[in-house]
Design a protein around this motif. Structure first.
Motif, PDB file in Angstrom:
ATOM      1  N   MET A  54     -17.850  39.027 -19.964  1.00 41.25           N
ATOM      2  CA  MET A  54     -17.273  37.678 -19.918  1.00 41.25           C
ATOM      3  C   MET A  54     -16.660  37.409 -18.549  1.00 41.25           C
ATOM      4  N   CYS A  55     -15.970  38.386 -17.997  1.00 38.58           N
ATOM      5  CA  CYS A  55     -15.361  38.213 -16.670  1.00 38.58           C
ATOM      6  C   CYS A  55     -16.437  38.007 -15.611  1.00 38.58           C
ATOM      7  N   ALA A  56     -17.515  38.758 -15.699  1.00 42.87           N
ATOM      8  CA  ALA A  56     -18.598  38.620 -14.732  1.00 42.87           C
ATOM      9  C   ALA A  56     -19.220  37.229 -14.820  1.00 42.87           C
ATOM     10  N   GLU A  57     -19.387  36.705 -16.042  1.00 41.11           N
ATOM     11  CA  GLU A  57     -19.939  35.360 -16.210  1.00 41.11           C
ATOM     12  C   GLU A  57     -19.014  34.306 -15.613  1.00 41.11           C
ATOM     13  N   ARG A  58     -17.707  34.464 -15.825  1.00 39.86           N
ATOM     14  CA  ARG A  58     -16.747  33.510 -15.265  1.00 39.86           C
ATOM     15  C   ARG A  58     -16.773  33.526 -13.743  1.00 39.86           C
ATOM     16  N   ILE A  59     -16.842  34.709 -13.180  1.00 44.25           N
ATOM     17  CA  ILE A  59     -16.885  34.839 -11.719  1.00 44.25           C
ATOM     18  C   ILE A  59     -18.158  34.190 -11.188  1.00 44.25           C
ATOM     19  N   LYS A  60     -19.279  34.458 -11.844  1.00 44.85           N
ATOM     20  CA  LYS A  60     -20.554  33.880 -11.425  1.00 44.85           C
ATOM     21  C   LYS A  60     -20.512  32.359 -11.506  1.00 44.85           C
ATOM     22  N   SER A  61     -19.973  31.836 -12.596  1.00 47.67           N
ATOM     23  CA  SER A  61     -19.878  30.381 -12.777  1.00 47.67           C
ATOM     24  C   SER A  61     -18.977  29.770 -11.717  1.00 47.67           C
ATOM     25  N   HIS A  62     -17.837  30.393 -11.482  1.00 45.17           N
ATOM     26  CA  HIS A  62     -16.893  29.903 -10.474  1.00 45.17           C
ATOM     27  C   HIS A  62     -17.534  29.931  -9.091  1.00 45.17           C
ATOM     28  N   ASP A  63     -18.256  31.004  -8.798  1.00 49.75           N
ATOM     29  CA  ASP A  63     -18.906  31.129  -7.504  1.00 49.75           C
ATOM     30  C   ASP A  63     -19.956  30.041  -7.309  1.00 49.75           C
ATOM     31  N   GLN A  64     -20.734  29.757  -8.355  1.00 47.78           N
ATOM     32  CA  GLN A  64     -21.759  28.712  -8.257  1.00 47.78           C
ATOM     33  C   GLN A  64     -21.121  27.344  -8.033  1.00 47.78           C
ATOM     34  N   LYS A  65     -20.017  27.060  -8.727  1.00 49.42           N
ATOM     35  CA  LYS A  65     -19.326  25.784  -8.537  1.00 49.42           C
ATOM     36  C   LYS A  65     -18.766  25.674  -7.135  1.00 49.42           C
ATOM     37  N   TRP A  66     -18.219  26.766  -6.631  1.00 43.84           N
ATOM     38  CA  TRP A  66     -17.639  26.772  -5.299  1.00 43.84           C
ATOM     39  C   TRP A  66     -18.698  26.535  -4.232  1.00 43.84           C
ATOM     40  N   ARG A  67     -19.885  27.139  -4.401  1.00 45.08           N
ATOM     41  CA  ARG A  67     -20.957  26.976  -3.413  1.00 45.08           C
ATOM     42  C   ARG A  67     -21.493  25.547  -3.395  1.00 45.08           C
ATOM     43  N   LYS A  68     -21.485  24.884  -4.557  1.00 48.94           N
ATOM     44  CA  LYS A  68     -21.961  23.508  -4.625  1.00 48.94           C
ATOM     45  C   LYS A  68     -20.986  22.540  -3.948  1.00 48.94           C
ATOM     46  N   GLY A  69     -19.729  22.981  -3.927  1.00 46.61           N
ATOM     47  CA  GLY A  69     -18.733  22.179  -3.231  1.00 46.61           C
ATOM     48  C   GLY A  69     -18.099  21.208  -4.076  1.00 46.61           C
TER      49      GLY A  69
END
Length: 69
Positions: A54-69
Protein backbone atom coordinates in the motif's frame (compact mmCIF):
# COMPACT_ATOMS: atom_id res chain seq x y z
CA UNK A 1 25.23 -36.04 14.82
CA UNK A 2 23.92 -35.72 11.29
CA UNK A 3 24.58 -33.13 8.60
CA UNK A 4 21.49 -31.68 6.89
CA UNK A 5 21.28 -29.74 3.65
CA UNK A 6 18.92 -26.74 4.00
CA UNK A 7 17.09 -25.69 0.83
CA UNK A 8 18.23 -22.08 1.17
CA UNK A 9 21.79 -21.65 2.37
CA UNK A 10 23.28 -18.58 0.65
CA UNK A 11 26.38 -18.65 2.88
CA UNK A 12 27.05 -22.33 2.21
CA UNK A 13 27.28 -23.14 5.91
CA UNK A 14 27.30 -26.73 7.13
CA UNK A 15 24.33 -27.51 9.38
CA UNK A 16 24.34 -30.37 11.88
CA UNK A 17 21.59 -31.76 14.12
CA UNK A 18 21.68 -34.23 16.99
CA UNK A 19 18.66 -36.12 15.73
CA UNK A 20 15.40 -35.84 13.87
CA UNK A 21 12.50 -34.80 16.11
CA UNK A 22 9.56 -37.18 16.39
CA UNK A 23 6.53 -34.90 16.09
CA UNK A 24 4.19 -37.69 17.21
CA UNK A 25 5.45 -37.45 20.79
CA UNK A 26 4.59 -33.75 21.20
CA UNK A 27 1.55 -33.37 23.49
CA UNK A 28 -1.57 -32.14 21.68
CA UNK A 29 -1.73 -28.91 23.76
CA UNK A 30 1.88 -28.06 22.96
CA UNK A 31 1.40 -28.78 19.25
CA UNK A 32 -1.69 -26.54 19.19
CA UNK A 33 0.20 -23.68 20.82
CA UNK A 34 3.08 -24.08 18.35
CA UNK A 35 0.63 -23.97 15.44
CA UNK A 36 -1.11 -20.90 16.91
CA UNK A 37 2.25 -19.12 17.23
CA UNK A 38 3.14 -20.00 13.63
CA UNK A 39 -0.25 -18.77 12.43
CA UNK A 40 0.30 -15.45 14.21
CA UNK A 41 3.76 -15.03 12.69
CA UNK A 42 2.44 -15.81 9.21
CA UNK A 43 -0.41 -13.31 9.68
CA UNK A 44 2.05 -10.62 10.79
CA UNK A 45 4.26 -11.36 7.78
CA UNK A 46 1.41 -10.96 5.29
CA UNK A 47 0.15 -7.85 7.10
CA UNK A 48 3.61 -6.33 6.70
CA UNK A 49 3.67 -7.23 3.00
CA UNK A 50 0.24 -5.68 2.53
CA UNK A 51 1.26 -2.49 4.33
CA UNK A 52 4.45 -2.20 2.29
CA UNK A 53 2.51 -2.72 -0.95
CA UNK A 54 0.00 0.00 0.00
CA UNK A 55 2.83 2.41 0.83
CA UNK A 56 4.54 1.66 -2.48
CA UNK A 57 1.29 2.35 -4.36
CA UNK A 58 0.83 5.67 -2.55
CA UNK A 59 4.39 6.72 -3.32
CA UNK A 60 3.96 5.75 -6.97
CA UNK A 61 0.66 7.65 -7.22
CA UNK A 62 2.12 10.72 -5.52
CA UNK A 63 5.16 10.60 -7.78
CA UNK A 64 3.00 10.41 -10.92
CA UNK A 65 0.90 13.38 -9.76
CA UNK A 66 4.01 15.37 -8.97
CA UNK A 67 5.55 14.70 -12.40
CA UNK A 68 2.37 15.84 -14.15
CA UNK A 69 2.59 19.08 -12.25
Amino acid sequence: MQEVQPKENPLGLKVFINGIPDLTVIPKEKAESILAALELEISKYYETLSTEAMCAERIKSHDQKWRKG
